[in-house]
Design a protein around this motif. Structure first.
Motif, PDB file in Angstrom:
ATOM      1  N   PHE A 130       0.849  -1.153  -0.041  1.00  0.00           N
ATOM      2  CA  PHE A 130       0.079   0.055  -0.181  1.00  0.00           C
ATOM      3  C   PHE A 130       0.942   1.066   0.013  1.00  0.00           C
ATOM      4  O   PHE A 130       1.548   1.614   1.130  1.00  0.00           O
ATOM      5  CB  PHE A 130      -0.813  -0.002   1.111  1.00  0.00           C
ATOM      6  N   VAL A 131       1.196   1.661  -1.438  1.00  0.00           N
ATOM      7  CA  VAL A 131       1.952   2.940  -1.434  1.00  0.00           C
ATOM      8  C   VAL A 131       1.536   4.212  -1.412  1.00  0.00           C
ATOM      9  O   VAL A 131       0.319   4.278  -2.507  1.00  0.00           O
ATOM     10  CB  VAL A 131       2.954   2.826  -2.510  1.00  0.00           C
ATOM     11  N   SER A 132       1.882   5.012  -0.317  1.00  0.00           N
ATOM     12  CA  SER A 132       1.259   6.644  -0.698  1.00  0.00           C
ATOM     13  C   SER A 132       2.191   7.340  -1.171  1.00  0.00           C
ATOM     14  O   SER A 132       3.309   7.469  -0.960  1.00  0.00           O
ATOM     15  CB  SER A 132       0.969   7.182   0.707  1.00  0.00           C
ATOM     16  N   ILE A 133       1.738   8.204  -2.420  1.00  0.00           N
ATOM     17  CA  ILE A 133       2.610   9.069  -3.117  1.00  0.00           C
ATOM     18  C   ILE A 133       2.143  10.422  -2.761  1.00  0.00           C
ATOM     19  O   ILE A 133       1.109  10.984  -3.052  1.00  0.00           O
ATOM     20  CB  ILE A 133       2.531   8.835  -4.496  1.00  0.00           C
ATOM     21  N   MET A 134       3.183  11.160  -2.264  1.00  0.00           N
ATOM     22  CA  MET A 134       2.867  12.552  -1.793  1.00  0.00           C
ATOM     23  C   MET A 134       3.724  13.753  -2.344  1.00  0.00           C
ATOM     24  O   MET A 134       4.996  13.234  -3.045  1.00  0.00           O
ATOM     25  CB  MET A 134       3.347  12.796  -0.128  1.00  0.00           C
ATOM     26  N   GLY A 135       3.645  14.884  -2.349  1.00  0.00           N
ATOM     27  CA  GLY A 135       4.253  15.829  -2.879  1.00  0.00           C
ATOM     28  C   GLY A 135       3.261  17.259  -3.375  1.00  0.00           C
ATOM     29  O   GLY A 135       2.251  17.051  -3.467  1.00  0.00           O
ATOM     30  N   PRO A 136       4.080  18.262  -3.472  1.00  0.00           N
ATOM     31  CA  PRO A 136       3.117  19.557  -3.935  1.00  0.00           C
ATOM     32  C   PRO A 136       2.760  19.360  -5.263  1.00  0.00           C
ATOM     33  O   PRO A 136       2.861  18.563  -5.988  1.00  0.00           O
ATOM     34  CB  PRO A 136       4.308  20.520  -3.672  1.00  0.00           C
ATOM     35  N   SER A 137       1.772  20.128  -5.385  1.00  0.00           N
ATOM     36  CA  SER A 137       0.837  20.285  -6.866  1.00  0.00           C
ATOM     37  C   SER A 137       2.029  20.561  -7.860  1.00  0.00           C
ATOM     38  O   SER A 137       2.978  21.289  -7.703  1.00  0.00           O
ATOM     39  CB  SER A 137       0.267  21.528  -6.796  1.00  0.00           C
ATOM     40  N   GLY A 138       1.791  19.794  -9.159  1.00  0.00           N
ATOM     41  CA  GLY A 138       2.809  20.088  -9.873  1.00  0.00           C
ATOM     42  C   GLY A 138       3.970  19.150 -10.039  1.00  0.00           C
ATOM     43  O   GLY A 138       4.871  19.487 -10.550  1.00  0.00           O
ATOM     44  N   GLY A 156      -5.209  -8.234   0.562  1.00  0.00           N
ATOM     45  CA  GLY A 156      -4.363  -8.840  -0.459  1.00  0.00           C
ATOM     46  C   GLY A 156      -4.279  -7.910  -1.786  1.00  0.00           C
ATOM     47  O   GLY A 156      -3.422  -8.176  -2.620  1.00  0.00           O
ATOM     48  N   THR A 157      -4.998  -7.172  -1.832  1.00  0.00           N
ATOM     49  CA  THR A 157      -5.315  -6.161  -2.777  1.00  0.00           C
ATOM     50  C   THR A 157      -3.994  -4.929  -2.852  1.00  0.00           C
ATOM     51  O   THR A 157      -3.850  -4.337  -1.607  1.00  0.00           O
ATOM     52  CB  THR A 157      -6.461  -5.337  -2.934  1.00  0.00           C
ATOM     53  N   THR A 158      -3.161  -4.905  -3.951  1.00  0.00           N
ATOM     54  CA  THR A 158      -2.203  -3.953  -3.969  1.00  0.00           C
ATOM     55  C   THR A 158      -2.881  -2.628  -4.230  1.00  0.00           C
ATOM     56  O   THR A 158      -3.682  -2.511  -4.981  1.00  0.00           O
ATOM     57  CB  THR A 158      -1.195  -4.335  -4.740  1.00  0.00           C
ATOM     58  N   ILE A 159      -2.187  -1.494  -3.413  1.00  0.00           N
ATOM     59  CA  ILE A 159      -2.706  -0.069  -3.791  1.00  0.00           C
ATOM     60  C   ILE A 159      -1.823   0.936  -3.636  1.00  0.00           C
ATOM     61  O   ILE A 159      -0.733   0.747  -3.046  1.00  0.00           O
ATOM     62  CB  ILE A 159      -3.577   0.109  -2.298  1.00  0.00           C
ATOM     63  N   VAL A 160      -1.880   1.722  -4.880  1.00  0.00           N
ATOM     64  CA  VAL A 160      -1.063   2.987  -5.192  1.00  0.00           C
ATOM     65  C   VAL A 160      -1.879   4.031  -4.927  1.00  0.00           C
ATOM     66  O   VAL A 160      -2.928   4.157  -5.850  1.00  0.00           O
ATOM     67  CB  VAL A 160      -0.206   2.867  -6.326  1.00  0.00           C
ATOM     68  N   MET A 161      -1.839   5.027  -4.114  1.00  0.00           N
ATOM     69  CA  MET A 161      -2.359   6.103  -3.867  1.00  0.00           C
ATOM     70  C   MET A 161      -1.713   7.545  -3.767  1.00  0.00           C
ATOM     71  O   MET A 161      -0.663   7.582  -3.197  1.00  0.00           O
ATOM     72  CB  MET A 161      -3.194   6.051  -2.445  1.00  0.00           C
ATOM     73  N   PRO A 166      -9.546  -6.743  -9.265  1.00  0.00           N
ATOM     74  CA  PRO A 166      -8.421  -6.451  -9.665  1.00  0.00           C
ATOM     75  C   PRO A 166      -7.257  -6.531  -8.682  1.00  0.00           C
ATOM     76  O   PRO A 166      -7.143  -6.864  -7.414  1.00  0.00           O
ATOM     77  CB  PRO A 166      -8.421  -4.794  -9.443  1.00  0.00           C
ATOM     78  N   LYS A 167      -5.868  -6.866  -9.528  1.00  0.00           N
ATOM     79  CA  LYS A 167      -4.821  -6.937  -8.785  1.00  0.00           C
ATOM     80  C   LYS A 167      -4.161  -5.696  -8.274  1.00  0.00           C
ATOM     81  O   LYS A 167      -3.589  -5.834  -7.110  1.00  0.00           O
ATOM     82  CB  LYS A 167      -3.642  -7.700  -9.673  1.00  0.00           C
ATOM     83  N   LEU A 168      -4.645  -4.664  -8.689  1.00  0.00           N
ATOM     84  CA  LEU A 168      -4.199  -3.396  -8.258  1.00  0.00           C
ATOM     85  C   LEU A 168      -5.273  -2.253  -8.248  1.00  0.00           C
ATOM     86  O   LEU A 168      -5.872  -2.361  -9.338  1.00  0.00           O
ATOM     87  CB  LEU A 168      -3.124  -2.994  -9.506  1.00  0.00           C
ATOM     88  N   ILE A 169      -5.368  -1.525  -7.331  1.00  0.00           N
ATOM     89  CA  ILE A 169      -6.176  -0.264  -7.220  1.00  0.00           C
ATOM     90  C   ILE A 169      -5.184   0.869  -7.491  1.00  0.00           C
ATOM     91  O   ILE A 169      -4.318   1.230  -6.497  1.00  0.00           O
ATOM     92  CB  ILE A 169      -7.125  -0.524  -5.865  1.00  0.00           C
ATOM     93  N   LEU A 170      -5.505   1.871  -7.960  1.00  0.00           N
ATOM     94  CA  LEU A 170      -5.091   3.263  -8.436  1.00  0.00           C
ATOM     95  C   LEU A 170      -6.104   4.205  -7.691  1.00  0.00           C
ATOM     96  O   LEU A 170      -7.072   4.311  -8.034  1.00  0.00           O
ATOM     97  CB  LEU A 170      -4.598   3.483  -9.704  1.00  0.00           C
ATOM     98  N   ALA A 171      -5.499   4.997  -6.588  1.00  0.00           N
ATOM     99  CA  ALA A 171      -6.434   5.808  -5.834  1.00  0.00           C
ATOM    100  C   ALA A 171      -5.757   7.174  -6.093  1.00  0.00           C
ATOM    101  O   ALA A 171      -4.851   7.522  -5.605  1.00  0.00           O
ATOM    102  CB  ALA A 171      -6.607   5.518  -4.668  1.00  0.00           C
ATOM    103  N   ASN A 220      -7.048  -6.164 -14.765  1.00  0.00           N
ATOM    104  CA  ASN A 220      -5.951  -6.037 -13.808  1.00  0.00           C
ATOM    105  C   ASN A 220      -6.065  -4.753 -12.735  1.00  0.00           C
ATOM    106  O   ASN A 220      -5.657  -4.967 -11.468  1.00  0.00           O
ATOM    107  CB  ASN A 220      -4.780  -6.346 -14.183  1.00  0.00           C
ATOM    108  N   LEU A 221      -6.744  -3.740 -13.342  1.00  0.00           N
ATOM    109  CA  LEU A 221      -6.599  -2.350 -12.592  1.00  0.00           C
ATOM    110  C   LEU A 221      -7.985  -1.973 -12.228  1.00  0.00           C
ATOM    111  O   LEU A 221      -9.090  -1.848 -13.014  1.00  0.00           O
ATOM    112  CB  LEU A 221      -5.884  -1.300 -13.454  1.00  0.00           C
ATOM    113  N   GLY A 222      -8.215  -1.430 -10.915  1.00  0.00           N
ATOM    114  CA  GLY A 222      -9.324  -0.441 -10.494  1.00  0.00           C
ATOM    115  C   GLY A 222      -8.910   0.691 -10.158  1.00  0.00           C
ATOM    116  O   GLY A 222      -7.931   1.125  -9.537  1.00  0.00           O
ATOM    117  N   TYR A 223      -9.826   1.741 -10.507  1.00  0.00           N
ATOM    118  CA  TYR A 223      -9.663   3.174 -10.460  1.00  0.00           C
ATOM    119  C   TYR A 223     -10.456   3.747  -9.351  1.00  0.00           C
ATOM    120  O   TYR A 223     -11.583   3.568  -9.554  1.00  0.00           O
ATOM    121  CB  TYR A 223      -9.333   3.834 -11.682  1.00  0.00           C
ATOM    122  N   ILE A 224      -9.936   4.663  -8.588  1.00  0.00           N
ATOM    123  CA  ILE A 224     -10.844   5.375  -7.555  1.00  0.00           C
ATOM    124  C   ILE A 224     -10.263   6.792  -7.502  1.00  0.00           C
ATOM    125  O   ILE A 224      -9.183   6.884  -7.428  1.00  0.00           O
ATOM    126  CB  ILE A 224     -10.745   4.652  -6.035  1.00  0.00           C
TER     127      ILE A 224
END
Length: 233
Positions: A33-41, A191-196, A160-165, A84-88
């Motif tokens: 479960f990976v969280s991606i952070m950073g300023p706009s742009g 067990g679901t892999t998540i990248v947010m 899905p194997k992967l959820i992208l949020a 394979n991919l689910g989008y939120i």
């Protein structure tokens, strides 16, 4: 599951070039479960679009499920995404003139799942997310939290194997935001892999890894803190 190496991506408008991603490396393992952070742009949304095969990099390599997808046609990528991919999304992206059940059913129609199986899977996922009583309601008759539950159900119905949020709590109040994040955590534990992608420090802590971006570069990786220490503002 995901291996990105030396990813470069720039956008050009007339004579102006903007670098979105600059020599970026990222690996996501099954069950992360990976969280991606950073300023706009900083390149967060561009990175998510590349992972989701909605955009391509200018150079570098991307392997998904140990497949080198660089030479895939758009039709091949579409099939890989749909299976394979689910989008939120932050804005839910529900179809206004379809009911809750019909919105959830859409990905199964695209995947040509038979009618009987579609109905069974839609019913099961609505029960799982406690929205069965809203099956015949239109999106505009739901609260923000309920709409996001429908969006999550639509993402999950293909198993899905992967959820992208992408900022999944951005349009929610704190109570509904917490509920959505706890639901994503539960899915990940199953067990679901998540990248947010998120701007929220609090939401990011629900992941087991936090990636910080700045000017298209990865500037740090860090593990999460203990969830019991996190209080939703």
């Amino acid at each position: 599951m995901i291996t990105l190496k030396d990813i470069q991506k720039a956008y050009r408008i007339h004579d102006i070039e903007t670098v979105a991603l600059d020599s970026l490396d990222l690996t996501v393992n099954q069950g992360d479960f990976v969280s991606i952070m950073g300023p706009s742009g900083c390149g967060k949304s561009t990175l998510l679009s590349i992972i989701g095969m909605l955009d391509s990099c200018d150079s570098g390599s991307y392997r998904f499920l140990d497949l080198n997808i660089e030479a895939y046609s758009e039709n091949q990528l579409a099939k890989l995404r749909s299976r394979n991919l689910g989008y939120i999304f932050q804005s839910f992206n529900l179809v206004d003139d379809l009911t809750v059940a019909e919105n959830i059913e859409l990905p199964l129609l695209y995947n040509k799942v038979g009618k009987k199986q579609r109905r069974a899977r839609v019913q099961a996922i609505m029960e799982r997310l406690s929205i069965t009583h809203r099956a015949n309601h239109l999106p505009q008759h739901l609260s923000g939290g309920q709409q996001q539950r429908v969006a999550i159900a639509r993402a999950l119905v293909i198993e899905p194997k992967l959820i992208l949020a992408d900022e999944p709590t951005g349009n929610l109040d704190s109570e509904n935001g917490t509920e959505v994040m706890r639901l994503l955590t539960e899915l990940n534990q199953q067990g679901t892999t998540i990248v947010m992608v998120t701007h929220s420090e609090t939401d990011a802590q629900f992941g087991n890894r936090i990636v910080h971006l700045l000017d298209g570069k990865m500037i740090s990786r860090q593990p999460k803190v203990v969830l019991s220490e996190v209080q939703y503002a």
